[in-house]
Design an enzyme around this catalytic site. Structure first.
Site, short mmCIF file in Angstrom:
data_model
loop_
_atom_site.label_atom_id
_atom_site.label_comp_id
_atom_site.label_asym_id
_atom_site.label_seq_id
_atom_site.Cartn_x
_atom_site.Cartn_y
_atom_site.Cartn_z
N GLY A 72 38.70 24.32 38.81
CA GLY A 72 38.42 25.17 37.65
C GLY A 72 38.71 24.41 36.37
N CYS A 73 39.09 25.11 35.33
CA CYS A 73 39.39 24.47 34.04
C CYS A 73 40.42 23.36 34.25
CB CYS A 73 39.90 25.50 33.04
SG CYS A 73 40.42 24.76 31.48
N PHE A 74 40.10 22.16 33.81
CA PHE A 74 40.97 21.03 34.11
C PHE A 74 42.27 21.00 33.33
CE2 PHE A 74 37.68 18.11 31.70
CZ PHE A 74 37.93 18.74 30.50
#
Length: 157
Positions: free
Chosen positions: A9-11
């Site tokens: 997902g969002c890093f």
């Protein structure tokens, strides 16, 4: 020193979580396994580049094994969710494990197969060799260290 590339997902949150693990020597966020060269954040969000937001992890296998690292990684993702983690939706938010050392493949597949036993839904986390990788823009690096109140889909505390 060993290297593995993880997409969850969002890093921003993935990097922050992984950077706190004993044995992880360094982390860097970037874009992996996409269809173009030198993508920007805007490209991966608005164009059909098919890059995943990833965290490149360098770790000391004398301190933490890949199996142990993956066991921790599985706790922060929903491996049954395709192209979505938390509120983030899109192919750039898919989950994946991208390896650079083919000798890691057996451990990765065994870890995934073991995890599948605890899920009724199919695990959709992709496992592939790293095809390409581009470091993300500097403002994304260590984002949650620089912005402690920044958005994060992962419960870090």
């Amino acid at each position: 020193m060993k290297k593995i590339i993880l997409a969850g997902g969002c890093f921003w949150g993935v990097e922050e979580f992984l950077s706190r693990i004993n044995g992880v020597v360094s982390t860097e966020v970037g874009y992996a396994n996409g269809r173009t060269e030198n993508p920007t954040y805007e490209d991966i969000c608005t164009k059909n580049t098919y890059f995943a937001e990833v965290c490149l992890v360098n770790y000391d296998e004398n301190i933490i094994s890949l199996k142990e690292l993956l066991a921790k990684f599985w706790t922060i993702i929903d491996p049954t969710s395709l192209n979505k983690q938390g509120n983030d939706v899109g192919s750039q938010y898919r989950t994946g494990i991208y390896y650079v050392d083919s000798s890691d493949l057996e451990d990765i597949l065994n870890s995934k197969e073991e995890l599948q036993k605890s899920y009724s839904k199919k695990i959709v986390t992709e496992v592939k060799p790293l095809e390409n990788y581009y470091k993300a823009e500097e403002y994304h690096q260590k984002y949650l260290k620089k912005n402690p109140n920044g958005y994060c889909h992962i419960k870090l505390d």
